[in-house]
Design an enzyme around this catalytic site. Structure first.
Site, PDB file in Angstrom:
ATOM      1  N   ASP A   1       1.226 -12.591 -14.736  1.00  0.00           N
ATOM      2  CA  ASP A   1       1.591 -12.230 -13.369  1.00  0.00           C
ATOM      3  C   ASP A   1       0.829 -10.964 -12.988  1.00  0.00           C
ATOM      4  O   ASP A   1       0.271 -10.276 -13.846  1.00  0.00           O
ATOM      5  CB  ASP A   1       3.103 -11.989 -13.309  1.00  0.00           C
ATOM      6  CG  ASP A   1       3.573 -11.584 -11.924  1.00  0.00           C
ATOM      7  OD1 ASP A   1       3.083 -12.147 -10.942  1.00  0.00           O
ATOM      8  OD2 ASP A   1       4.434 -10.690 -11.840  1.00  0.00           O
ATOM      9  N   LYS A   2       0.787 -10.648 -11.704  1.00  0.00           N
ATOM     10  CA  LYS A   2       0.073  -9.448 -11.264  1.00  0.00           C
ATOM     11  C   LYS A   2       1.036  -8.290 -11.015  1.00  0.00           C
ATOM     12  O   LYS A   2       1.001  -7.284 -11.711  1.00  0.00           O
ATOM     13  CB  LYS A   2      -0.742  -9.734  -9.996  1.00  0.00           C
ATOM     14  CG  LYS A   2      -1.594  -8.532  -9.541  1.00  0.00           C
ATOM     15  CD  LYS A   2      -2.319  -8.814  -8.253  1.00  0.00           C
ATOM     16  CE  LYS A   2      -1.408  -8.700  -7.050  1.00  0.00           C
ATOM     17  NZ  LYS A   2      -0.983  -7.306  -6.771  1.00  0.00           N
TER      18      LYS A   2
ATOM     19  N   LYS B   1      10.130  -8.513   8.941  1.00  0.00           N
ATOM     20  CA  LYS B   1       8.948  -8.111   8.189  1.00  0.00           C
ATOM     21  C   LYS B   1       8.706  -9.152   7.098  1.00  0.00           C
ATOM     22  O   LYS B   1       9.651  -9.761   6.580  1.00  0.00           O
ATOM     23  CB  LYS B   1       9.130  -6.722   7.565  1.00  0.00           C
ATOM     24  CG  LYS B   1      10.146  -6.672   6.442  1.00  0.00           C
ATOM     25  CD  LYS B   1      10.254  -5.288   5.836  1.00  0.00           C
ATOM     26  CE  LYS B   1      11.266  -5.309   4.676  1.00  0.00           C
ATOM     27  NZ  LYS B   1      11.539  -3.989   4.135  1.00  0.00           N
TER      28      LYS B   1
ATOM     29  N   ASP C   1       0.504 -13.145  -4.334  1.00  0.00           N
ATOM     30  CA  ASP C   1      -0.134 -12.263  -3.362  1.00  0.00           C
ATOM     31  C   ASP C   1      -1.292 -12.935  -2.643  1.00  0.00           C
ATOM     32  O   ASP C   1      -1.762 -14.011  -3.027  1.00  0.00           O
ATOM     33  CB  ASP C   1      -0.651 -10.999  -4.068  1.00  0.00           C
ATOM     34  CG  ASP C   1       0.411  -9.917  -4.116  1.00  0.00           C
ATOM     35  OD1 ASP C   1       1.493 -10.144  -3.571  1.00  0.00           O
ATOM     36  OD2 ASP C   1       0.152  -8.866  -4.700  1.00  0.00           O
TER      37      ASP C   1
END
EC number: 7.6.2.1
Length: 1134
Positions: A414-415, A577, A690
């Site tokens: 994962d990042k 958001k 992402d």
């Protein structure tokens, strides 16, 4: 007889309620509802007793034996033991029964001790005191006596005894703060809410007067999901129904914080609590070594059967003539003569199976299990993998996969929170193209955020507008941040400084804290949430109050969150958001192009971006939205789907306000770790949700991609320009052309692949134009690194499964820190969880847990390398020493007329694998270091020497087997030629003329066995590279033990034995000088081929590991620190 269950069934069926099994009705305080309400149907639920133990006092022996004999090897040896009891076999049943009893007993003691610890833990939990409201006052009882429906009083810092629905709190707003560190590792304070109709009941008597029922779903293990509704009965009124969700459910194991006390009703008890439902074990993973070991066992089983068949056939061929079939010294009985030949042959076959069964090493299983269990502590004790910030070190959740750490070929990571710190810092925000940077430098001076708003307009002619205030208000209101207004420092409470709040923020999401703190630095301070009113301090030091009406929570599918608030002027506002991909399609106005350009620029720089939008709601719009949300929240069936539909209908027609940029810094030594993994021959894939640009920037920073890497894109944008078919085969031609040219050119291009989630879905579907899976695998195999962006959690697992199922069947490792990484962690061969800031779901579901990504380097390159080397030697050595042990027995049958006469004494048969040769290999498999830890860290390429199960391949296995056969032939025929010339003594005994030693089959067998024990032990000593005092003690001590045992066994008349065939045999053998010389000569001849082979291989074609060994400097180590079971040993013996 209790007919409540039958009445329940009839009532449910008559009213036509479907799916009733999906919900339950709980009567608060065990009270019947008022007259006229729904029929009172008492239901039976389990008590609050937690049972994590596996056995009871009564079922331990039968249940444990049943589980152990389900293992094929144990069952096989049980059958052999029973055969020895039933038929006349050449060896005593003790020779098979005692080793089997030893293995079964050791395993049973280990499992029994572990279960006893679980019993103790259960008792301490079940007997905890709990306060229950009964007859208007709190009464103390034990936890296991709690029932569903009881009202419980929990005080500050106490742990919730079961799953509870919050009724009221000592706080006026009906909220309480809870930490769930024991459940998911999150130490932040979470806010839970009581429904408005019950929060006023704050005393024991008031709670006792409450009449209400709760309808909720049946127990299920998801910690973050709860669906229910509470019906509150009031005087002469219809019951008031309120929705219940996860924000109302207090989970067992969580702790009450910053709240004096609460009242709550028990909803799930005992083994139905969510914590207990999460006790279920994960699916069993098997290592490549275990699979190889099973394959080798099958080979040896075939050898065993073939030996028994050969000897049976040769026996009847030998006994074909009558004088050999029934010699003068062995007359048969009449029953034996009348038995059919087939029955006699089958009995003889079983007898030979018993005689040769020691080739299957029963003790290998218990040795491997002990090696894995004890070896796993070296990871836990490793001080270099201890993180001071967390105060924790590495954890081992399963020890069955230790050696798999040395076989990894693909790493899926994962990042966010794994490669990066997940420690967010607000960098800038963009409003209608105008950029705002806190604490920016203007004209050489740093502008202070405490005095006025800091604003740098990167676009000429920027000016403040209404959208700017709305943007800052949106970020101050659209979040789930908690405010801790007071902090005690040195015993002094600090709440305000110079008239301004010094509160700090707590949230389970680091992004939200960074955004709220960023707004504070830009002049807008979020103060608190009180009585459903959110207060903010604007740049003019004026407090603004907004009524919080609804929160549309964030989820990974929508990738956005919204709030509906009402301003002091009565205006309804919807602030939202979320990710740009989820906001832009819902925007109808605003400066989209300017904001999109800034978002893309920030993404390229590796910043995390969020877009902010709003919508004004008319009173009619608000009423419509309120109706949709209320209907969805009250639904007991399909609540999540209905909420998703309601959110989709409400979150539309937005006006775009701007975007934010937050930096998530790369973790310490993350780039160095990835570089080392590449040098070790592993392929690293980054799987993240992402944006492509943000993820690509992180990949360059972490050296996953280099500046010379040629990036191949397989994204939605490209497939919109070309068909997927054309893009796939264009990429395939590119990498194949490069591969064909790589043989002609020294310089070879380095490829990196980027694929997004939408394209991956299309690739995994087999279209009419062909199956793209194989093309995708071919392309990715030729890329040094792969980035998968915009990945859903399920897609991460699909990627791992796709690589696992490819034709090479590589060993995969998945590492992540969040709940969205659990699926890929469970799918991979080895799953590693990071103890991160997104909770402990990944760490709890993983095989291993480490504090930081940088620790993966030592976990694989050092621990994994050592584990594989050690267990590979253990497995091969066990088979080798058992071939050496049993093949002389096979050869002996050719010299005893296939009479099934054993070569070795019963004591030697029994103790060979248990005592004489077991401890040296166990210790070797725990502390051996063929090269130093510094060398392994400094040269990661040494990892390539052991990948693809190189030490347990068939050629290596055949070499060890042939070596064992050679040694066995040397043992047998060396001793045979020693006894070649014999003469009769005056008292009728046979004596060898060359050694002057009494001749007999037990003397012959003892000589063979002595050479055998010394050879296999010295062979292990020659293979040992890392010597400590304990190695010397165990290896030479085992040989000394054998000598002492043989002297005692043959030098004493044992009263409990019916025969004394070994009496004085060993002493007589050692009294002969030529016998000593023969033993030394046979040991030398046995070991010589292996020594010559190793010398020639090292001289002519050394492996990188052998070159590293030759260059290794002598290590000066304090001997006593090597195998001590304490933390200080981890740095030395590891």
């Amino acid at each position: 007889m209790d007919f409540s269950v039958l009445r329940n069934l009839i009532s449910r069926y008559c009213v036509g309620e479907e799916n009733w099994l999906d919900s339950r009705t709980v009567y608060i305080g065990q009270k019947e509802p008022p007259p006229g309400a729904a029929a009172y149907i008492p239901q039976r639920y389990p008590d609050n007793r937690i049972v994590s133990s596996k056995y009871t006092f009564w079922n331990f022996i039968p249940k444990n034996l049943f589980e152990q004999f389900r293992r094929i090897a144990n069952f096989y040896f049980l059958v052999i033991f029973l055969v020895q009891l039933i038929i006349d076999t050449p060896t005593s049943p003790v020779t098979s029964g005692l080793p089997l009893f030893f293995v079964i007993t050791v395993t049973a003691i280990k499992q029994g001790y572990e279960d006893w610890l679980r019993h103790k833990a259960d008792c301490s939990i079940n007997e905890c005191p709990v306060d229950v409201v009964q007859q208007g006052k709190a009464a103390r009882t034990q936890s296991h006596k709690l029932r569903v429906g009881d009202v419980v009083v929990v005080k500050e810092d106490e742990t919730f005894p079961c799953d509870l629905v919050l009724l009221s709190s000592s706080r006026e707003d009906g909220t309480c703060y809870v930490t769930t560190a024991s459940l998911d590792g999150e130490s932040s304070h979470k806010t839970y809410y009581a429904v408005p109709d019950t929060k006023a009941f704050r005393t024991d008597r008031e709670v006792e007067s409450l009449h209400a029922t709760i309808e909720c779903e049946q127990p299920q293990p998801d910690l973050y999901k709860f669906v229910g509704r509470i019906n509150v009965y009031k005087d002469t009124e219809e019951p008031v129904a309120r929705p219940l969700g996860s924000e109302n459910l207090l989970l067992r194991g969580a702790t009450l914080k910053n709240t004096h006390h609460i009242y709550a009703v028990a909803i799930y008890t005992g083994m139905e609590t969510k914590m207990a439902l999460n006790y279920q074990s994960k699916s069993q993973k098997r290592s490549a070594v275990e699979k190889s070991m099973n394959a080798f066992l099958i080979v040896y089983l075939c050898i065993l059967i073939s030996k028994a068949v050969i000897n049976t056939v040769l026996k009847y061929a030998w006994q074909w003539s009558p004088d050999r079939d029934e010699p003068w010294y062995n007359h048969r009985t009449e029953n034996e003569r009348q038995r059919p030949v087939v029955i006699r042959a089958f009995t003889d076959f079983l007898a030979f199976m018993v005689l040769f069964n020691y080739i299957i090493p029963v003790s290998m299983y218990v040795t491997v299990e002990m090696q894995k269990f004890l070896g796993s502590y070296f990871i836990t004790w490793d001080e270099e993998m201890f993180d001071e910030e967390l105060g924790e070190g590495a954890q081992v959740n399963t020890s069955d996969l230790n050696e798999e750490l040395g076989q990894v070929e693909y790493v899926f990571t994962d990042k966010t929170g794994t490669l990066t710190e997940n420690n967010m810092e607000f960098i800038e925000c963009c409003v209608d193209g105008n950029v705002y940077v806190p604490h920016a430098i203007c004209n050489g001076q740093i502008l202070s955020a405490a005095s006025s708003i800091d604003m740098i307009d990167s676009s000429p002619g920027g000016y403040r507008r209404e959208h700017e205030d709305l943007f800052f208000r949106a970020l101050c209101l659209c979040h789930t941040v908690q405010v801790k207004e007071e902090e005690t420092v040195d015993g002094i409470k600090r709440g305000f400084h110079q008239g301004r709040p010094t509160s700090f923020y707590i949230s389970s999401s680091p992004d939200e804290v960074a955004l709220v703190e960023g707004m504070k630095r830009l002049g807008y301070t979020y103060l608190r949430l009180k009585d459903n009113y959110m207060e903010i301090l604007n740049k003019d030091d004026e407090i603004e109050r907004f009524e919080l009406l609804h929160v549309l929570n964030f989820d990974s599918v929508r990738r956005r969150m919204s709030v509906i608030v009402k301003s002091s002027s009565g205006e309804y506002l919807l602030f939202c958001k979320g990710a740009d991909s989820s906001i832009f399609p819902r925007v109808v106005s605003g400066k989209v192009e300017q904001v999109k350009a800034r978002v893309e620029q920030n993404a390229v720089e590796g910043l995390r971006t969020l877009c902010v939008a709003f919508r004004r709601l008319s009173p009619d719009d608000y009423q419509e939205a309120c109706l949709l949300l209320t209907q969805a929240k009250l639904a007991l069936q399909d609540r999540e789907q209905r909420l998703a539909q309601a959110y989709d209908a409400i979150e539309r027609d937005f006006v775009l306000l701007g975007a934010t940029a937050v930096e998530d810094r790369l973790q310490e030594k993350a780039a160095d770790t990835i570089e080392s993994l590449h040098k070790a021959g592993m392929k690293v894939w980054v799987l993240t949700g992402d944006k492509m640009e943000t993820a690509a920037a992180t990949c360059y920073a972490s050296k996953l991609f280099r500046r010379s890497t040629q990036i191949l894109e397989l994204t939605k944008k490209r497939t919109e320009e070309q068909s997927l078919h054309d893009v796939m085969f264009e990429l395939s031609r590119t990498v194949l052309r490069q591969r064909s040219m790589s043989g002609l050119s020294v310089d070879c291009l380095d490829y990196g692949l980027i694929i997004d989630g939408a394209t991956l879905t299309a690739v995994l579907k087999s279209g009419p134009e062909g199956n793209y899976r194989e093309v995708f695998l071919e392309v990715s195999r030729n890329c040094s690194a792969v980035l998968c962006c915009r990945m859903a959690p399920l897609q991460k697992a699909q990627i791992v499964k796709l690589i696992k199922a490819s034709k090479e069947h590589p060993i995969t490792l998945a590492i992540g820190d969040g709940a969205n990484d659990v699926s890929m962690i469970l799918e991979a061969h080895v799953g590693i969880g990071i103890m991160g800031k997104e909770g402990r779901q990944a760490a709890r579901n993983s095989d291993y847990a480490i504090p930081k990504f940088k620790h993966l380097k030592k976990m694989l390159l050092v621990h994994g390398h050592y584990y594989y080397i050690r267990i590979a030697e253990l497995v091969q050595y066990f088979f080798y020493k058992n071939v050496c042990f049993i093949f002389p027995q096979f050869l002996f049958q050719f010299f005893c007329g296939f009479s099934q006469q054993p070569l070795y004494d019963t004591a030697y048969l029994t103790l060979y694998n248990i005592s004489f040769t077991s401890l040296p290999i166990l210790l070797y498999s725990l502390v051996e270091q063929h090269v130093s830890m510094d060398t392994l860290r400094r040269d990661p390429s040494l990892y390539k020497d052991i990948t693809k199960n190189s030490l347990l391949r068939w050629p290596v296995f055949l070499y060890w087997t042939c070596l064992g056969l050679f040694d066995a032939v040397v043992f047998f025929f060396g001793a045979y030629f020693l006894f070649d010339n014999t003469t009769f003594t005056s008292n009728g005994q046979l004596m060898t003329t060359n050694t002057q030693m009494m001749f007999g089959n037990w003397t012959f067998g003892t000589l063979v066995f002595t050479v055998l024990v010394f050879t296999v032990t010295i062979k292990l000593a020659l293979d040992t590279h890392h010597w400590t005092w304990i190695n010397h003690f165990v290896i030479w001590g085992s040989l000394l033990f054998y000598v002492i045992f043989s002297l005692l066994w043959g030098g004493i008349i044992w009263p409990f034995l019916n025969y004394q065939r070994m009496y004085y045999v060993f002493m007589q053998m050692l009294s002969s000088g030529p016998a000593w010389l023969s033993i030394i000569l046979l040991i030398t001849i046995s070991l010589l081929p292996d020594i010559i082979k190793k010398v020639l291989c090292r001289a002519m074609c050394p492996t990188p590991t052998e070159r590293a060994q030759s260059n290794r400097q002598c290590l000066t180590v304090e001997p006593s620190s090597i195998f001590m079971l304490s933390q200080s040993s981890s740095r030395m013996s590891f």
